[in-house]
Motif scaffolding. Sequence first.
Motif, PDB file in Angstrom:
ATOM      1  N   VAL A   1       0.932  -0.704  -0.194  1.00  0.00           N
ATOM      2  CA  VAL A   1      -0.215  -0.086  -0.477  1.00  0.00           C
ATOM      3  C   VAL A   1       1.450   0.978   0.300  1.00  0.00           C
ATOM      4  N   PRO A   2       0.595   2.570  -1.358  1.00  0.00           N
ATOM      5  CA  PRO A   2       1.588   3.383  -0.968  1.00  0.00           C
ATOM      6  C   PRO A   2       1.743   4.586   0.249  1.00  0.00           C
ATOM      7  N   GLU A   3       2.786   4.746   1.012  1.00  0.00           N
ATOM      8  CA  GLU A   3       2.279   5.823   1.885  1.00  0.00           C
ATOM      9  C   GLU A   3       1.203   6.798   1.625  1.00  0.00           C
ATOM     10  N   ASN A   4       0.889   7.361   0.660  1.00  0.00           N
ATOM     11  CA  ASN A   4      -0.053   8.595   0.872  1.00  0.00           C
ATOM     12  C   ASN A   4      -1.929   7.655   0.891  1.00  0.00           C
ATOM     13  N   VAL A   5      -1.542   6.554  -0.003  1.00  0.00           N
ATOM     14  CA  VAL A   5      -2.661   6.406   0.207  1.00  0.00           C
ATOM     15  C   VAL A   5      -2.740   5.094   1.722  1.00  0.00           C
ATOM     16  N   GLN A   6      -1.911   4.437   2.611  1.00  0.00           N
ATOM     17  CA  GLN A   6      -1.905   4.097   3.885  1.00  0.00           C
ATOM     18  C   GLN A   6      -2.182   5.391   5.077  1.00  0.00           C
ATOM     19  N   VAL A   7      -1.467   6.438   4.792  1.00  0.00           N
ATOM     20  CA  VAL A   7      -2.034   7.474   5.632  1.00  0.00           C
ATOM     21  C   VAL A   7      -3.077   7.908   5.928  1.00  0.00           C
ATOM     22  N   VAL A   8      -4.202   7.879   4.524  1.00  0.00           N
ATOM     23  CA  VAL A   8      -5.697   7.837   3.948  1.00  0.00           C
ATOM     24  C   VAL A   8      -6.395   7.252   4.914  1.00  0.00           C
ATOM     25  N   LEU A   9      -6.285   6.277   5.166  1.00  0.00           N
ATOM     26  CA  LEU A   9      -6.525   4.785   5.141  1.00  0.00           C
ATOM     27  C   LEU A   9      -6.410   4.865   6.879  1.00  0.00           C
ATOM     28  N   ASP A  10      -5.323   4.990   7.013  1.00  0.00           N
ATOM     29  CA  ASP A  10      -5.180   4.637   8.573  1.00  0.00           C
ATOM     30  C   ASP A  10      -5.837   6.324   9.782  1.00  0.00           C
ATOM     31  N   ARG A  11      -5.965   7.112   9.018  1.00  0.00           N
ATOM     32  CA  ARG A  11      -6.631   8.594   9.425  1.00  0.00           C
ATOM     33  C   ARG A  11      -8.259   7.801   9.486  1.00  0.00           C
ATOM     34  N   SER A  12      -8.821   7.862   8.075  1.00  0.00           N
ATOM     35  CA  SER A  12     -10.164   7.703   7.845  1.00  0.00           C
ATOM     36  C   SER A  12     -10.782   6.375   8.360  1.00  0.00           C
ATOM     37  N   CYS A  13     -10.163   5.515   7.450  1.00  0.00           N
ATOM     38  CA  CYS A  13     -10.961   4.326   7.439  1.00  0.00           C
ATOM     39  C   CYS A  13     -10.679   2.999   8.692  1.00  0.00           C
ATOM     40  N   LEU A  14      -9.433   3.498   9.152  1.00  0.00           N
ATOM     41  CA  LEU A  14      -8.881   1.862   9.942  1.00  0.00           C
ATOM     42  C   LEU A  14      -9.134   2.257  11.563  1.00  0.00           C
ATOM     43  N   PRO A  15      -9.754   3.497  11.971  1.00  0.00           N
ATOM     44  CA  PRO A  15     -10.721   3.515  13.051  1.00  0.00           C
ATOM     45  C   PRO A  15     -11.665   2.445  13.470  1.00  0.00           C
ATOM     46  N   CYS A  16     -12.149   2.397  12.250  1.00  0.00           N
ATOM     47  CA  CYS A  16     -13.485   1.356  12.339  1.00  0.00           C
ATOM     48  C   CYS A  16     -13.443  -0.088  11.914  1.00  0.00           C
TER      49      CYS A  16
ATOM     50  N   GLY B   1     -10.344  -1.066  10.696  1.00  0.00           N
ATOM     51  CA  GLY B   1      -9.054  -1.857  11.236  1.00  0.00           C
ATOM     52  C   GLY B   1      -8.938  -3.090  11.937  1.00  0.00           C
ATOM     53  N   ALA B   2      -7.726  -3.868  11.969  1.00  0.00           N
ATOM     54  CA  ALA B   2      -7.992  -5.235  12.615  1.00  0.00           C
ATOM     55  C   ALA B   2      -8.579  -4.959  14.401  1.00  0.00           C
ATOM     56  N   ASP B   3      -8.441  -3.715  14.556  1.00  0.00           N
ATOM     57  CA  ASP B   3      -8.369  -2.868  15.907  1.00  0.00           C
ATOM     58  C   ASP B   3      -9.337  -2.207  16.411  1.00  0.00           C
ATOM     59  N   GLY B   4     -10.423  -1.696  14.745  1.00  0.00           N
ATOM     60  CA  GLY B   4     -11.157  -0.618  14.999  1.00  0.00           C
ATOM     61  C   GLY B   4     -12.002  -1.047  15.830  1.00  0.00           C
ATOM     62  N   SER B   5     -12.702  -0.075  15.988  1.00  0.00           N
ATOM     63  CA  SER B   5     -14.497   0.314  17.169  1.00  0.00           C
ATOM     64  C   SER B   5     -15.166   0.296  16.810  1.00  0.00           C
ATOM     65  N   GLY B   6     -15.692   0.155  15.850  1.00  0.00           N
ATOM     66  CA  GLY B   6     -17.011   0.016  14.924  1.00  0.00           C
ATOM     67  C   GLY B   6     -17.107  -0.850  14.890  1.00  0.00           C
ATOM     68  N   LYS B   7     -19.016  -1.983  14.297  1.00  0.00           N
ATOM     69  CA  LYS B   7     -19.240  -2.872  13.590  1.00  0.00           C
ATOM     70  C   LYS B   7     -18.672  -2.561  12.226  1.00  0.00           C
ATOM     71  N   ALA B   8     -17.958  -1.738  11.912  1.00  0.00           N
ATOM     72  CA  ALA B   8     -18.140  -2.610  10.391  1.00  0.00           C
ATOM     73  C   ALA B   8     -17.942  -3.867   9.281  1.00  0.00           C
ATOM     74  N   LYS B   9     -18.631  -4.173   8.629  1.00  0.00           N
ATOM     75  CA  LYS B   9     -19.087  -5.156   8.197  1.00  0.00           C
ATOM     76  C   LYS B   9     -17.455  -5.926   7.228  1.00  0.00           C
ATOM     77  N   MET B  10     -16.718  -4.646   6.711  1.00  0.00           N
ATOM     78  CA  MET B  10     -15.202  -5.137   6.415  1.00  0.00           C
ATOM     79  C   MET B  10     -14.490  -4.959   7.246  1.00  0.00           C
ATOM     80  N   LYS B  11     -13.279  -5.576   7.739  1.00  0.00           N
ATOM     81  CA  LYS B  11     -11.857  -5.139   7.814  1.00  0.00           C
ATOM     82  C   LYS B  11     -10.773  -5.447   7.259  1.00  0.00           C
ATOM     83  N   TRP B  12     -10.278  -4.157   7.598  1.00  0.00           N
ATOM     84  CA  TRP B  12      -9.076  -4.664   6.940  1.00  0.00           C
ATOM     85  C   TRP B  12      -7.616  -4.871   7.659  1.00  0.00           C
TER      86      TRP B  12
END
Length: 96
Positions: free
Chosen positions: A2-17, A19-30
């Motif tokens: 994953v390119p760094e510029n993409v990873q930064v966006v994923l880490d900030r805006s997507c993975l809080p829910c 991600g493997a440690d995400g706190s949300g009830k997201a249907k899809m984990k990354w």
Amino acid sequence: DVPENVQVVLDRSCLPCHGADGSGKAKMKWNYEKMPEYSRTKLISKLIKVSEKVENGKMPPPKKLKKHPDWKLSDKEKKVLMEWAEGAAEQLTGGD
């Protein structure tokens, strides 16, 4: 990879829910660590869903943005995510 510029966006805006440690009830984990273990079909499916959800304005969901306005994606960030996801999916399908 994953390119760094993409990873930064994923880490900030997507993975809080999502991600493997995400706190949300997201249907899809990354999970970066498990990506190499995913079947090609599963990874392509995940990438296509990322692009579609971002393009349709469904991610991050407006409900989450009320609590976390810093998760909002700029137009540039949306483009970065969609181009990365679509390009990676295309590469996995054997396209150029």
